[in-house]
Design an enzyme around this catalytic site. Structure first.
Site, mmCIF file in Angstrom:
data_model
loop_
_atom_site.group_PDB
_atom_site.id
_atom_site.type_symbol
_atom_site.label_atom_id
_atom_site.label_comp_id
_atom_site.label_asym_id
_atom_site.label_seq_id
_atom_site.Cartn_x
_atom_site.Cartn_y
_atom_site.Cartn_z
ATOM 1 N N GLU A 192 4.406 3.689 -0.694
ATOM 2 C CA GLU A 192 5.861 3.608 -0.492
ATOM 3 C C GLU A 192 6.338 4.731 0.449
ATOM 4 O O GLU A 192 7.375 4.608 1.077
ATOM 5 C CB GLU A 192 6.546 3.693 -1.862
ATOM 6 C CG GLU A 192 8.042 3.515 -1.875
ATOM 7 C CD GLU A 192 8.567 2.102 -1.636
ATOM 8 O OE1 GLU A 192 7.782 1.139 -1.678
ATOM 9 O OE2 GLU A 192 9.770 1.973 -1.380
ATOM 10 N N TYR A 233 12.739 6.933 -4.403
ATOM 11 C CA TYR A 233 11.379 7.064 -4.958
ATOM 12 C C TYR A 233 10.405 7.473 -3.846
ATOM 13 O O TYR A 233 9.595 8.404 -4.024
ATOM 14 C CB TYR A 233 10.946 5.733 -5.593
ATOM 15 C CG TYR A 233 9.469 5.659 -5.935
ATOM 16 C CD1 TYR A 233 8.979 6.202 -7.118
ATOM 17 C CD2 TYR A 233 8.558 5.044 -5.066
ATOM 18 C CE1 TYR A 233 7.618 6.141 -7.427
ATOM 19 C CE2 TYR A 233 7.207 4.979 -5.371
ATOM 20 C CZ TYR A 233 6.739 5.527 -6.550
ATOM 21 O OH TYR A 233 5.397 5.466 -6.843
ATOM 22 N N SER A 289 1.798 7.592 -2.933
ATOM 23 C CA SER A 289 2.099 6.158 -2.876
ATOM 24 C C SER A 289 2.268 5.647 -1.448
ATOM 25 O O SER A 289 2.834 6.334 -0.589
ATOM 26 C CB SER A 289 3.400 5.913 -3.633
ATOM 27 O OG SER A 289 3.901 4.632 -3.356
#
Ligand code: NAP
Ligand code: G4F
Length: 324
Positions: free
Chosen positions: A128, A150, A126
């Site tokens: 992220e 996460y 990801s």
């Protein structure tokens, strides 16, 4: 006649899993999907595929169930899309997020290594992981600086996948995907929250929509375009990691503007700010450089940001009954 290709998709009931299953079925794959046991089995996103996919029970927390799923499916390709994927939940359930999104990948890789080392493995990494970004735009070599439990779990999962590739010679690739959305997006993610909120207001079912940080900027693409990139990665001669992104950055405010305007509304009359929706640490901006994917996979996005948001708003409007 050669036997059909078999794929195992974890997270098949999620947004990406449903689009990937459709994509693989169209290409003649036998598709197996890993699903968790629940007291009410709700497979909304794959209801239309139920007769065409084989569902196998299993959970990323339970290594024996993963081994069993691999033995049943005997996959040529494994797409690991399952995860606790909502960033705010990763602050309220940090350990569970690490178990699913981080350690779960090691459990699955360990089973692959022992049961089907020749299978090709895709890991859903990801953007992220870039968090507090170290360069703009972000590419495969940009250092990670996760800003949420996460993001930290995904960074671990990414590194362990690369490690299994280098330690054991597994064919394991990571797609570092930037945000991708669709009318099947989970209702709590920002684009879907806005499209649902605008639809409810246009239908007379609500008056306001409370939002968090409108200044956050993301690189938003269409999930249907992005699953093609996952498949293309596993068709290369050698495993590798790729950024998948549009290369365009837009703000949450623009999402509101476009979604509300698509339904004939002015967002400024309805959107309110709720400080409870601000995050303990924010990712202010993300924008990807997908030139490696363009060059080596021949992949590029087909759907523009405006088309995506307008399509989501109209789909939610059509699905929302008017207030009586
Ligand atoms: P999603 O809609 O939230 O789907 C997540 C899937 O994972 C669901 O099928 C869920 O099953 C399953 N799952 C969760 N915990 C599990 C467990 N312990 N064992 C087995 N299955 C479990 O996510 P998505 O948007 O499709 O994203 C797919 C993957 O890409 C995720 O790994 C996500 O983190 C990653 N990713 C997404 C984006 C994006 O913008 N969408 C960007 C980069 C990376 P249930 O239906 O039972 O809950
Ligand atoms: O839609 P979001 O919740 O997605 P976020 O946090 O970027 O994560 C998504 O993309 C990642 C890829 O970078 C995936 F790995 C991850 O699984 C997930 O799919 O929030 C986007 C932005 C954030 O900056 C958030 O603060 O929107 C901002 N925002 C503002 N108001 C809001 C809200 N987000 C949500 N969910 N709800 C709001 O009311």
């Amino acid at each position: 006649m050669s036997e059909p290709r078999r794929a195992l998709v974890t997270g098949i009931t999620g947004q990406d899993g449903s689009y990937l299953a459709e994509f693989l079925l169209e290409r003649g794959y036998e598709v197996y999907g890993l699903v968790r046991r629940a007291s009410l089995q709700r497979f909304e996103r794959i209801e239309h595929l139920r007769e065409r996919v084989e569902l196998v029970h299993g959970d990323l927390l339970d290594q024996a169930s993963l081994a069993r799923a691999l033995d049943l499916a005997r996959p040529h390709e494994i797409y690991n899309l399952a995860a606790q994927s909502f960033v705010p939940t990763s602050w309220t359930e940090p350990v569970l997020t690490a178990e699913f999104t981080g350690l779960g990948v090691t459990r699955l890789l360990e089973c692959v290594r022992q049961r089907c080392p020749d299978a090709r493995f895709y890991q859903a990494s990801s953007s992220e992981m870039f968090g507090k970004v170290r360069e703009v735009p972000q590419r495969e070599s940009t250092p990670f600086y996760p800003r949420s439990p996460y993001g930290a779990a995904k960074a671990y999962a990414h590194h362990i996948t690369v490690n299994y590739r280098e330690s054991y010679g597994l064919y394991a690739s990571c797609g570092i995907l930037f945000n991708h959305e669709s009318p099947r997006r989970g209702r709590e993610f920002v684009t879907r929250k806005v499209s649902l909120g605008a639809a409810a207001i246009a239908r007379g079912r609500a008056k306001t929509l409370p939002m968090g940080n409108l200044d956050a900027r993301r690189d938003w693409g269409f999930a249907g375009d992005y699953v093609e990139a996952m498949w293309k990665m596993l068709q290369l001669d050698a495993p590798d990691d790729f950024v998948i992104a549009t290369g365009e950055m837009h703000s949450v405010r623009e999402v509101c503007e476009i979604a509300f305007a698509a339904l004939g509304l002015d967002w400024r009359a309805h959107v309110t700010l709720d400080p409870k929706l601000l995050r303990p640490a924010e990712v202010d901006q993300l924008v990807g450089d997908a030139s490696k994917a363009r060059a080596k996979l021949g992949w590029q996005p087909r759907t523009t940001f405006r088309e995506l948001i307008e399509r989501m708003a109209r789909a939610d409007y059509d699905a929302t009954p008017p207030a009586s």
